[in-house]
Design a protein around this motif. Structure first.
Motif, PDB file in Angstrom:
ATOM      1  N   MET A 196       0.851  -1.194   0.000  1.00  0.00           N
ATOM      2  CA  MET A 196       0.000   0.000   0.000  1.00  0.00           C
ATOM      3  C   MET A 196       0.881   1.237   0.000  1.00  0.00           C
ATOM      4  N   LEU A 197       0.397   2.207  -0.738  1.00  0.00           N
ATOM      5  CA  LEU A 197       1.070   3.500  -0.712  1.00  0.00           C
ATOM      6  C   LEU A 197       0.196   4.403   0.163  1.00  0.00           C
ATOM      7  N   ILE A 198       0.765   4.870   1.262  1.00  0.00           N
ATOM      8  CA  ILE A 198      -0.025   5.708   2.189  1.00  0.00           C
ATOM      9  C   ILE A 198       0.443   7.150   2.030  1.00  0.00           C
ATOM     10  N   LEU A 199      -0.431   8.009   1.576  1.00  0.00           N
ATOM     11  CA  LEU A 199      -0.067   9.419   1.402  1.00  0.00           C
ATOM     12  C   LEU A 199      -0.840  10.241   2.422  1.00  0.00           C
ATOM     13  N   ILE A 200      -0.103  10.878   3.310  1.00  0.00           N
ATOM     14  CA  ILE A 200      -0.760  11.667   4.361  1.00  0.00           C
ATOM     15  C   ILE A 200      -0.637  13.143   4.006  1.00  0.00           C
ATOM     16  N   LYS A 201      -1.769  13.791   3.860  1.00  0.00           N
ATOM     17  CA  LYS A 201      -1.793  15.191   3.427  1.00  0.00           C
ATOM     18  C   LYS A 201      -2.233  16.081   4.576  1.00  0.00           C
ATOM     19  N   GLU A 202      -1.832  17.339   4.463  1.00  0.00           N
ATOM     20  CA  GLU A 202      -2.107  18.338   5.492  1.00  0.00           C
ATOM     21  C   GLU A 202      -3.607  18.443   5.841  1.00  0.00           C
ATOM     22  N   ASN A 203      -4.434  18.465   4.825  1.00  0.00           N
ATOM     23  CA  ASN A 203      -5.875  18.670   5.062  1.00  0.00           C
ATOM     24  C   ASN A 203      -6.682  18.050   3.919  1.00  0.00           C
ATOM     25  N   ALA A 204      -8.007  18.169   4.044  1.00  0.00           N
ATOM     26  CA  ALA A 204      -8.901  17.533   3.065  1.00  0.00           C
ATOM     27  C   ALA A 204      -8.694  18.106   1.661  1.00  0.00           C
ATOM     28  N   GLN A 205      -8.369  19.395   1.581  1.00  0.00           N
ATOM     29  CA  GLN A 205      -8.177  20.015   0.270  1.00  0.00           C
ATOM     30  C   GLN A 205      -6.962  19.409  -0.443  1.00  0.00           C
ATOM     31  N   ILE A 218      -3.668   4.920  -0.560  1.00  0.00           N
ATOM     32  CA  ILE A 218      -4.566   5.446   0.471  1.00  0.00           C
ATOM     33  C   ILE A 218      -4.172   6.897   0.697  1.00  0.00           C
ATOM     34  N   ILE A 219      -5.070   7.806   0.386  1.00  0.00           N
ATOM     35  CA  ILE A 219      -4.759   9.225   0.560  1.00  0.00           C
ATOM     36  C   ILE A 219      -5.643   9.749   1.694  1.00  0.00           C
ATOM     37  N   ILE A 220      -4.997  10.210   2.750  1.00  0.00           N
ATOM     38  CA  ILE A 220      -5.746  10.628   3.942  1.00  0.00           C
ATOM     39  C   ILE A 220      -5.198  11.954   4.457  1.00  0.00           C
ATOM     40  N   ASP A 221      -6.007  12.646   5.233  1.00  0.00           N
ATOM     41  CA  ASP A 221      -5.493  13.883   5.827  1.00  0.00           C
ATOM     42  C   ASP A 221      -4.927  13.580   7.220  1.00  0.00           C
ATOM     43  N   ASN A 222      -4.318  14.596   7.810  1.00  0.00           N
ATOM     44  CA  ASN A 222      -3.670  14.402   9.116  1.00  0.00           C
ATOM     45  C   ASN A 222      -4.620  13.851  10.167  1.00  0.00           C
ATOM     46  N   GLU A 223      -5.867  14.337  10.143  1.00  0.00           N
ATOM     47  CA  GLU A 223      -6.814  13.874  11.168  1.00  0.00           C
ATOM     48  C   GLU A 223      -7.136  12.395  11.006  1.00  0.00           C
ATOM     49  N   ALA A 224      -7.405  11.978   9.777  1.00  0.00           N
ATOM     50  CA  ALA A 224      -7.730  10.562   9.551  1.00  0.00           C
ATOM     51  C   ALA A 224      -6.516   9.675   9.850  1.00  0.00           C
ATOM     52  N   ALA A 225      -5.311  10.270   9.731  1.00  0.00           N
ATOM     53  CA  ALA A 225      -4.075   9.497   9.968  1.00  0.00           C
ATOM     54  C   ALA A 225      -3.643   9.522  11.434  1.00  0.00           C
ATOM     55  N   SER A 226      -4.382  10.253  12.274  1.00  0.00           N
ATOM     56  CA  SER A 226      -3.860  10.578  13.598  1.00  0.00           C
ATOM     57  C   SER A 226      -3.685   9.371  14.525  1.00  0.00           C
ATOM     58  N   LYS A 227      -4.324   8.237  14.227  1.00  0.00           N
ATOM     59  CA  LYS A 227      -4.156   7.079  15.112  1.00  0.00           C
ATOM     60  C   LYS A 227      -3.159   6.052  14.561  1.00  0.00           C
ATOM     61  N   LEU A 228      -2.568   6.340  13.414  1.00  0.00           N
ATOM     62  CA  LEU A 228      -1.599   5.390  12.841  1.00  0.00           C
ATOM     63  C   LEU A 228      -0.307   5.408  13.643  1.00  0.00           C
ATOM     64  N   ALA A 260      -9.826   9.275   2.722  1.00  0.00           N
ATOM     65  CA  ALA A 260     -10.519   9.500   3.992  1.00  0.00           C
ATOM     66  C   ALA A 260      -9.983  10.777   4.617  1.00  0.00           C
ATOM     67  N   ASN A 261     -10.894  11.546   5.177  1.00  0.00           N
ATOM     68  CA  ASN A 261     -10.458  12.739   5.904  1.00  0.00           C
ATOM     69  C   ASN A 261     -11.306  12.901   7.160  1.00  0.00           C
ATOM     70  N   GLY A 262     -10.735  13.589   8.129  1.00  0.00           N
ATOM     71  CA  GLY A 262     -11.484  13.914   9.346  1.00  0.00           C
ATOM     72  C   GLY A 262     -11.256  12.899  10.450  1.00  0.00           C
ATOM     73  N   ILE A 263     -11.409  13.395  11.665  1.00  0.00           N
ATOM     74  CA  ILE A 263     -11.124  12.587  12.858  1.00  0.00           C
ATOM     75  C   ILE A 263     -12.086  11.404  12.992  1.00  0.00           C
ATOM     76  N   ASN A 264     -13.309  11.545  12.454  1.00  0.00           N
ATOM     77  CA  ASN A 264     -14.265  10.430  12.600  1.00  0.00           C
ATOM     78  C   ASN A 264     -13.918   9.240  11.697  1.00  0.00           C
ATOM     79  N   LYS A 265     -12.863   9.376  10.877  1.00  0.00           N
ATOM     80  CA  LYS A 265     -12.412   8.227  10.076  1.00  0.00           C
ATOM     81  C   LYS A 265     -11.120   7.618  10.650  1.00  0.00           C
ATOM     82  N   ALA A 266     -10.598   8.216  11.740  1.00  0.00           N
ATOM     83  CA  ALA A 266      -9.285   7.787  12.248  1.00  0.00           C
ATOM     84  C   ALA A 266      -9.277   6.318  12.693  1.00  0.00           C
ATOM     85  N   ASP A 267     -10.342   5.871  13.369  1.00  0.00           N
ATOM     86  CA  ASP A 267     -10.370   4.470  13.826  1.00  0.00           C
ATOM     87  C   ASP A 267     -10.462   3.513  12.641  1.00  0.00           C
ATOM     88  N   ALA A 268     -11.292   3.865  11.671  1.00  0.00           N
ATOM     89  CA  ALA A 268     -11.454   2.992  10.490  1.00  0.00           C
ATOM     90  C   ALA A 268     -10.139   2.921   9.710  1.00  0.00           C
TER      91      ALA A 268
END
Ligand code: F6R
Length: 248
Positions: free
Chosen positions: A1-10, A231-241, A197-205
């Motif tokens: 998997m290629l995991i790309l963590i971006k600053e924000n949803a934009q 997998i392209i996610i923002d910082n919030e969605a990545a926060s539990k990794l 995925a973006n946002g804190i409510n996706k962090a667990d998933a």
């Protein structure tokens, strides 16, 4: 998997749009799998901009959507037909006869699902499948417990999914109880996956999907077995990794 963590949803949306655009430039008659929901909306806006400003050409692509509510007519504002035309298709030069979205009003749903599977095959399969993820780990409407080998079929929506999606309806009772969805096995046959995925409510998933064991309880975890999953996610969605993901 290629995991790309971006600053924000934009930033997530921009990166995703660039990846879709690259696919279309590389293969103008690409078969693209589209998703609905809030997550891909800003990416669709970027793609519309690329079409209008840079001439990104959608005329030869074929589309297959992941899912559709059962018993919502295409004209219903919360149907996924309506969503796709409003938020993407009517703004680009896609050929309407190349658009495929599951038919929630189909009289014989099982026959429709078999036809949908065959149709995907007849185009040589999906080149790039865009995915969102549910807070419960679903992909498309493959709810927890879905067979990881499942094909396009009717699924009963869980309460969590109906509560999550009730924000689009006037109350929970109006949220359909069933949907037609590509199966997990159908999705896994796409040549490339692009999960957003973006946002804190996706962090667990996202934590379960990227770092958890593969299990039907979280159907999205199967993407760990895909050869070309980004997998392209923002910082919030990545926060539990916990792992270090340094790809840019
Ligand atoms: C939609 C779909 C769903 C959504 C998921 C996330 O076609 O397949 O799996 O991607 O429910 O929805 P949002 O983006 O609204 O959080």
């Amino acid at each position: 998997m290629l995991i790309l963590i971006k600053e924000n949803a934009q930033q997530m949306s921009l990166e995703a749009a660039q990846q879709v655009a690259s696919q279309i430039k590389l293969k103008p008659d690409s078969v693209i799998g589209f998703a609905t929901g809030s997550t891909p909306l800003a990416m669709y806006k970027e793609l519309i901009k690329m079409h209008k400003e840079d001439g990104l050409d959608f005329s030869k692509i074929t589309s297959f959507n992941l899912d559709e509510y059962v018993e919502l007519p295409p004209s219903h504002p919360e149907s996924y037909h309506y969503f796709m035309w409003e938020n993407l298709f009517k703004h680009i030069n896609i050929n309407p006869s190349n658009v495929h979205i599951p038919m929630g009003m189909a009289g014989n749903i099982d026959a429709f699902c078999d036809w949908y599977e065959e149709k995907i095959k007849s185009y040589g399969g999906i080149d790039l499948q865009i995915l969102g993820i549910g807070g419960n780990g679903h992909i498309a409407f493959n709810e927890p417990g879905s067979s990881l080998g499942s094909r396009t079929r009717i699924k009963t929506l869980g309460l969590k999914t109906r509560l999550d999606n009730s924000r689009f309806f006037s109350n929970l009772d109006e949220v359909p109880k069933y949907a037609i969805t590509m199966g997990v096995g159908t999705i896994m046959e796409a040549k490339k996956l692009l999960l957003l995925a973006n946002g804190i409510n996706k962090a667990d998933a996202i934590k379960a999907t990227v770092e958890g064991p593969i299990m039907a309880k979280y159907p999205a975890t199967i993407v760990q077995l895909h050869r070309y999953a980004t997998i392209i996610i923002d910082n919030e969605a990545a926060s539990k990794l916990e792992g270090e993901y340094i790809d840019k």
